[in-house]
Design an enzyme around this catalytic site. Sequence first.
Site, mmCIF file in Angstrom:
data_model
loop_
_atom_site.group_PDB
_atom_site.id
_atom_site.type_symbol
_atom_site.label_atom_id
_atom_site.label_comp_id
_atom_site.label_asym_id
_atom_site.label_seq_id
_atom_site.Cartn_x
_atom_site.Cartn_y
_atom_site.Cartn_z
ATOM 1 N N GLU A 149 32.512 38.630 51.359
ATOM 2 C CA GLU A 149 31.176 38.891 51.890
ATOM 3 C C GLU A 149 31.187 39.403 53.341
ATOM 4 O OE1 GLU A 149 29.120 35.223 51.069
ATOM 5 O OE2 GLU A 149 29.231 35.539 48.914
ATOM 6 N N GLU A 253 32.057 37.560 39.804
ATOM 7 C CA GLU A 253 31.258 36.324 39.752
ATOM 8 C C GLU A 253 29.993 36.535 38.923
ATOM 9 O OE1 GLU A 253 30.671 34.608 43.654
ATOM 10 O OE2 GLU A 253 32.636 35.279 44.356
HETATM 11 C C1 GLA Z 1 29.582 33.224 46.449
HETATM 12 C C2 GLA Z 1 31.018 32.843 46.699
HETATM 13 C C3 GLA Z 1 31.555 31.881 45.693
HETATM 14 C C4 GLA Z 1 30.543 30.824 45.331
HETATM 15 C C5 GLA Z 1 29.311 31.527 44.829
HETATM 16 C C6 GLA Z 1 28.250 30.594 44.302
HETATM 17 O O1 GLA Z 1 29.424 34.250 45.616
HETATM 18 O O2 GLA Z 1 31.876 33.950 46.760
HETATM 19 O O3 GLA Z 1 32.676 31.246 46.238
HETATM 20 O O4 GLA Z 1 30.283 30.020 46.425
HETATM 21 O O5 GLA Z 1 28.774 32.214 45.920
HETATM 22 O O6 GLA Z 1 28.563 29.288 44.249
#
Ligand code: GLA
Length: 363
Positions: A149, A253
């Site tokens: 991020e 994700e």
């Molecule tokens: C972000 C992070 C993950 C996790 C998700 C939601 O996307 O990269 O490690 O914390 O949020 O839990």
Amino acid sequence: MNSNTICACACGCAEKLSLKEKFKNDFKIGASIPGALFMEEQKDQIELLTSQFNLVTPENLMKWDSIQKVEGEYHFEVADRFMDFAEKHNLEVHGHTLIWHAQTPEWVFKNPDGSLPPRKQALKRMEAHIHTVMGRYKGRIAVWDVVNEAFKNEGELRKSVWFEMIGEDYLEHAHRFAREADPNALLCLNDYDTFLPKKCDKLIETATELKKKGLVDAIGLQDHLQLKTPSLEDYERTLAACSATGLKVMITELDVSFKPFKWKYFGNDEEKIEFSPEEIVLLHSYQAEKRVPPELDAEFSQRYADLFHLYRKYSESIYSVGFWCLSDKTSWLNSNPIKDNYPLLFDRELKPKNAYYRIMKEV
Ligand code: GLA
């Protein structure tokens, strides 16, 4: 074949398939798991994981605050067990995550007197952490999210504490340390809301610069999506642009939320949370069902079918499609502040949903 392998068409016939087999010539299929799954030997979940998936990501147990809470004191007990578990079940590992502004202990960002650690010291800490963690699992972890991020939705580098301490080149340093620590691991630049055009442009610009220096192998699209947003067109634009870089694309994700989803809601951002009256109603809905609301089931299944059609279309560049969590039973979208969400392909009883069968039949 594992007993939990599911009939592909929901009729109980002999044509048994699993996600990982169905897409074995396209990409890997992943899920993130918490330590409890293997520490407590949660049998049903282990069976679901090993029958349907061939890649696994640790949810929290390899983050900085799990491994090095106190400077120089590394705790690898849980991470070691995670690795043994993954290897025992032939699951490739996507390591997550080395450098992030969240889930990192305060000592990394603050001197005892409250001041900001100077660049040299911050770089030393970054190097030590990356070398120690990656070095321990050298040759055993196929992919690492190096910086998580790093970008703002408005299309600029996030002014995180890492940025403040080190400067704009902190990303390059992190990737260089990671390359040194395990030259064979694939290095991934992972971010959310990458379908936003400005964010996507900045991500690609940075990834291309790092690629020229041989410091990155993949772009990670987190893909915490919603039922209606982004539009498929916006989503595909990002997928096409990332594929065109020549880097691998990793869906890291994936989940599809029924509820309004704002990062700032989760404390990942400093901005104020603003929900419209309709969104507030939605936030408190679907409490009784405990499953995908019937009136939304077709739309939810269609959404997943559309996404997987796109993944197939771009499968030459897509390395993996990974979900965040294994089923609705443990999805992070069911814990505070969001509840009563049903974002994954397997429900709270670990049973495949209609969305799963749509993918199996149509894609
Ligand atoms: C972000 C992070 C993950 C996790 C998700 C939601 O996307 O990269 O490690 O914390 O949020 O839990």
